[in-house]
Design a protein around this motif. Structure first.
Motif, PDB file in Angstrom:
ATOM      1  N   ALA A 132      24.646   5.013 113.272  1.00  0.00           N
ATOM      2  CA  ALA A 132      25.148   6.324 113.698  1.00  0.00           C
ATOM      3  C   ALA A 132      24.261   6.899 114.799  1.00  0.00           C
ATOM      4  CB  ALA A 132      25.211   7.276 112.508  1.00  0.00           C
ATOM      5  N   GLY A 133      22.972   6.727 114.658  1.00  0.00           N
ATOM      6  CA  GLY A 133      22.058   7.195 115.692  1.00  0.00           C
ATOM      7  C   GLY A 133      22.301   6.501 117.017  1.00  0.00           C
ATOM      8  N   ARG A 134      22.516   5.193 116.957  1.00  0.00           N
ATOM      9  CA  ARG A 134      22.807   4.438 118.186  1.00  0.00           C
ATOM     10  C   ARG A 134      24.078   4.949 118.835  1.00  0.00           C
ATOM     11  NH1 ARG A 134      20.128  -0.663 117.891  1.00  0.00           N
ATOM     12  NH2 ARG A 134      17.989   0.021 117.562  1.00  0.00           N
ATOM     13  N   ALA A 135      25.093   5.209 118.023  1.00  0.00           N
ATOM     14  CA  ALA A 135      26.362   5.709 118.562  1.00  0.00           C
ATOM     15  C   ALA A 135      26.179   7.067 119.235  1.00  0.00           C
ATOM     16  CB  ALA A 135      27.401   5.807 117.444  1.00  0.00           C
ATOM     17  N   ASP A 136      25.196   7.830 118.764  1.00  0.00           N
ATOM     18  CA  ASP A 136      24.905   9.150 119.342  1.00  0.00           C
ATOM     19  C   ASP A 136      23.855   9.088 120.448  1.00  0.00           C
ATOM     20  OD1 ASP A 136      26.714  10.322 117.618  1.00  0.00           O
ATOM     21  OD2 ASP A 136      25.189  10.937 116.167  1.00  0.00           O
ATOM     22  N   GLY A 137      23.419   7.875 120.810  1.00  0.00           N
ATOM     23  CA  GLY A 137      22.459   7.708 121.888  1.00  0.00           C
ATOM     24  C   GLY A 137      21.001   7.882 121.485  1.00  0.00           C
ATOM     25  N   VAL A 138      20.719   7.867 120.179  1.00  0.00           N
ATOM     26  CA  VAL A 138      19.345   8.011 119.701  1.00  0.00           C
ATOM     27  C   VAL A 138      18.676   6.635 119.709  1.00  0.00           C
ATOM     28  CG1 VAL A 138      17.870   8.656 117.750  1.00  0.00           C
ATOM     29  CG2 VAL A 138      19.958   9.967 118.241  1.00  0.00           C
ATOM     30  N   ALA A 139      17.587   6.534 120.423  1.00  0.00           N
ATOM     31  CA  ALA A 139      16.837   5.274 120.461  1.00  0.00           C
ATOM     32  C   ALA A 139      15.888   5.251 119.271  1.00  0.00           C
ATOM     33  CB  ALA A 139      16.053   5.166 121.757  1.00  0.00           C
ATOM     34  N   ALA A 140      16.035   4.249 118.445  1.00  0.00           N
ATOM     35  CA  ALA A 140      15.163   4.090 117.280  1.00  0.00           C
ATOM     36  C   ALA A 140      14.923   2.612 117.061  1.00  0.00           C
ATOM     37  CB  ALA A 140      15.805   4.706 116.037  1.00  0.00           C
ATOM     38  N   ALA A 141      13.744   2.293 116.596  1.00  0.00           N
ATOM     39  CA  ALA A 141      13.433   0.903 116.263  1.00  0.00           C
ATOM     40  C   ALA A 141      14.409   0.417 115.203  1.00  0.00           C
ATOM     41  CB  ALA A 141      12.002   0.798 115.751  1.00  0.00           C
ATOM     42  N   LEU A 192      20.587   1.569 107.218  1.00  0.00           N
ATOM     43  CA  LEU A 192      21.222   0.761 108.267  1.00  0.00           C
ATOM     44  C   LEU A 192      22.357   1.553 108.919  1.00  0.00           C
ATOM     45  CD1 LEU A 192      21.300  -2.089 109.614  1.00  0.00           C
ATOM     46  CD2 LEU A 192      23.065  -2.649 107.924  1.00  0.00           C
ATOM     47  N   ARG A 193      23.130   2.246 108.113  1.00  0.00           N
ATOM     48  CA  ARG A 193      24.227   3.066 108.638  1.00  0.00           C
ATOM     49  C   ARG A 193      23.687   4.245 109.454  1.00  0.00           C
ATOM     50  NH1 ARG A 193      28.964   1.451 107.604  1.00  0.00           N
ATOM     51  NH2 ARG A 193      29.340  -0.025 105.924  1.00  0.00           N
ATOM     52  N   CYS A 236      16.361   6.687 105.546  1.00  0.00           N
ATOM     53  CA  CYS A 236      15.712   7.381 106.649  1.00  0.00           C
ATOM     54  C   CYS A 236      15.653   6.436 107.848  1.00  0.00           C
ATOM     55  CB  CYS A 236      14.304   7.789 106.201  1.00  0.00           C
ATOM     56  SG  CYS A 236      13.548   9.097 107.171  1.00  0.00           S
ATOM     57  N   THR A 237      15.123   6.927 108.943  1.00  0.00           N
ATOM     58  CA  THR A 237      14.816   6.134 110.133  1.00  0.00           C
ATOM     59  C   THR A 237      13.407   6.522 110.560  1.00  0.00           C
ATOM     60  OG1 THR A 237      15.661   7.783 111.672  1.00  0.00           O
ATOM     61  CG2 THR A 237      17.254   6.105 110.887  1.00  0.00           C
ATOM     62  N   LEU A 238      12.810   5.752 111.427  1.00  0.00           N
ATOM     63  CA  LEU A 238      11.461   6.104 111.883  1.00  0.00           C
ATOM     64  C   LEU A 238      11.429   7.457 112.609  1.00  0.00           C
ATOM     65  CD1 LEU A 238      10.050   2.596 112.861  1.00  0.00           C
ATOM     66  CD2 LEU A 238       9.368   4.040 110.924  1.00  0.00           C
ATOM     67  N   PRO A 239      12.399   7.766 113.508  1.00  0.00           N
ATOM     68  CA  PRO A 239      12.381   9.101 114.120  1.00  0.00           C
ATOM     69  C   PRO A 239      12.560  10.227 113.095  1.00  0.00           C
ATOM     70  CG  PRO A 239      13.753   7.633 115.415  1.00  0.00           C
ATOM     71  CD  PRO A 239      13.416   6.904 114.143  1.00  0.00           C
ATOM     72  N   ALA A 240      13.411  10.018 112.101  1.00  0.00           N
ATOM     73  CA  ALA A 240      13.611  11.041 111.074  1.00  0.00           C
ATOM     74  C   ALA A 240      12.352  11.198 110.221  1.00  0.00           C
ATOM     75  CB  ALA A 240      14.811  10.691 110.200  1.00  0.00           C
ATOM     76  N   LEU A 241      11.650  10.100 109.969  1.00  0.00           N
ATOM     77  CA  LEU A 241      10.399  10.167 109.217  1.00  0.00           C
ATOM     78  C   LEU A 241       9.357  10.943 110.019  1.00  0.00           C
ATOM     79  CD1 LEU A 241       8.721   9.401 106.733  1.00  0.00           C
ATOM     80  CD2 LEU A 241       8.211   7.221 107.875  1.00  0.00           C
ATOM     81  N   ALA A 242       9.291  10.700 111.308  1.00  0.00           N
ATOM     82  CA  ALA A 242       8.353  11.436 112.162  1.00  0.00           C
ATOM     83  C   ALA A 242       8.675  12.934 112.143  1.00  0.00           C
ATOM     84  CB  ALA A 242       8.398  10.892 113.588  1.00  0.00           C
ATOM     85  N   ALA A 243       9.946  13.272 112.185  1.00  0.00           N
ATOM     86  CA  ALA A 243      10.357  14.682 112.138  1.00  0.00           C
ATOM     87  C   ALA A 243       9.985  15.301 110.792  1.00  0.00           C
ATOM     88  CB  ALA A 243      11.856  14.811 112.383  1.00  0.00           C
ATOM     89  N   ALA A 244      10.120  14.536 109.712  1.00  0.00           N
ATOM     90  CA  ALA A 244       9.755  15.038 108.386  1.00  0.00           C
ATOM     91  C   ALA A 244       8.254  15.280 108.293  1.00  0.00           C
ATOM     92  CB  ALA A 244      10.210  14.052 107.313  1.00  0.00           C
ATOM     93  N   VAL A 245       7.469  14.385 108.862  1.00  0.00           N
ATOM     94  CA  VAL A 245       6.019  14.560 108.855  1.00  0.00           C
ATOM     95  C   VAL A 245       5.655  15.833 109.622  1.00  0.00           C
ATOM     96  CG1 VAL A 245       3.848  13.591 109.728  1.00  0.00           C
ATOM     97  CG2 VAL A 245       5.455  12.130 108.487  1.00  0.00           C
ATOM     98  N   GLU A 246       6.293  16.032 110.756  1.00  0.00           N
ATOM     99  CA  GLU A 246       6.019  17.234 111.557  1.00  0.00           C
ATOM    100  C   GLU A 246       6.419  18.509 110.809  1.00  0.00           C
ATOM    101  OE1 GLU A 246       7.535  19.088 115.736  1.00  0.00           O
ATOM    102  OE2 GLU A 246       7.028  16.955 115.724  1.00  0.00           O
ATOM    103  N   ALA A 247       7.560  18.451 110.114  1.00  0.00           N
ATOM    104  CA  ALA A 247       8.063  19.624 109.390  1.00  0.00           C
ATOM    105  C   ALA A 247       7.363  19.827 108.044  1.00  0.00           C
ATOM    106  CB  ALA A 247       9.567  19.498 109.169  1.00  0.00           C
TER     107      ALA A 247
END
Length: 169
Positions: free
Chosen positions: A65-74, A60-61, A7-18
């Motif tokens: 991938a998120g960086r390549a798509d312009g997603v800012a994540a810690a 890590l991957r 997971c990533t922190l943004p994906a974890l936040a989305a999971a918490v919301e969902a």
């Protein structure tokens, strides 16, 4: 079955919301029969650690991938640990990733047992590893060493009730 989900922190936040981890299919890592056979000398704790490590590599991957798509994540690897029914996880046939499983159903947050996340001290090494991944995949030994440097950091353990505080930090 205990499953380790990258997971990533943004994906974890989305999971918490969902209220659940998804969308499906989800890729996770677990102690599979193929992993047990391959790692015959390991006890259950060692096998769980192998599955956790594989999930951290996949995280890590995901960051790359998120960086390549312009997603800012810690630059912190995240692994979500969940308990799912054995029937929910189908082991793959890939010999390179003996611990990989596919999940066909979303995982409710109530099934999450814990979250593992890089400590802030690991951020610079994880950032370097993200940048080095393409060269490491091409066989560059120096880049592989950089990626291994991130993997040398142990992930910190967080209880489920700590997830909101983790996301706020």
């Amino acid at each position: 079955m205990r499953v380790y989900l990258p997971c990533t922190l943004p994906a974890l936040a989305a999971a918490v919301e969902a209220g659940e981890l998804g969308p499906v299919p989800l890729t996770g890592y677990a102690v599979t029969p193929a992993l047990i056979e391959w790692y015959a000398s390991g006890d259950s704790e060692e096998l769980e650690y192998v599955a956790l490590t594989e999930a951290a590599r996949a995280s890590l991957r995901m960051l790359a991938a998120g960086r390549a798509d312009g997603v800012a994540a810690a630059s912190r690897r995240v692994v979500v640990v969940a308990e799912v029914p054995d029937r929910s996880a189908a082991a793959g046939a890939d010999l390179e990733e003996r611990a990989r499983v596919r999940l066909a159903e979303p995982i409710p947050l109530a099934k999450v047992a814990a979250v593992h996340v890089d400590d802030l001290y690991a951020v610079s090494d994880v950032e370097a590893a993200i940048a080095a991944l393409p060269a490491a995949d091409e066989g560059d030994d120096d880049a592989r060493f950089t990626v291994d440097g991130a993997e040398a950091h142990e992930l910190m353990w967080y209880a489920t009730q700590e997830i909101p505080d983790l996301l706020d930090s």
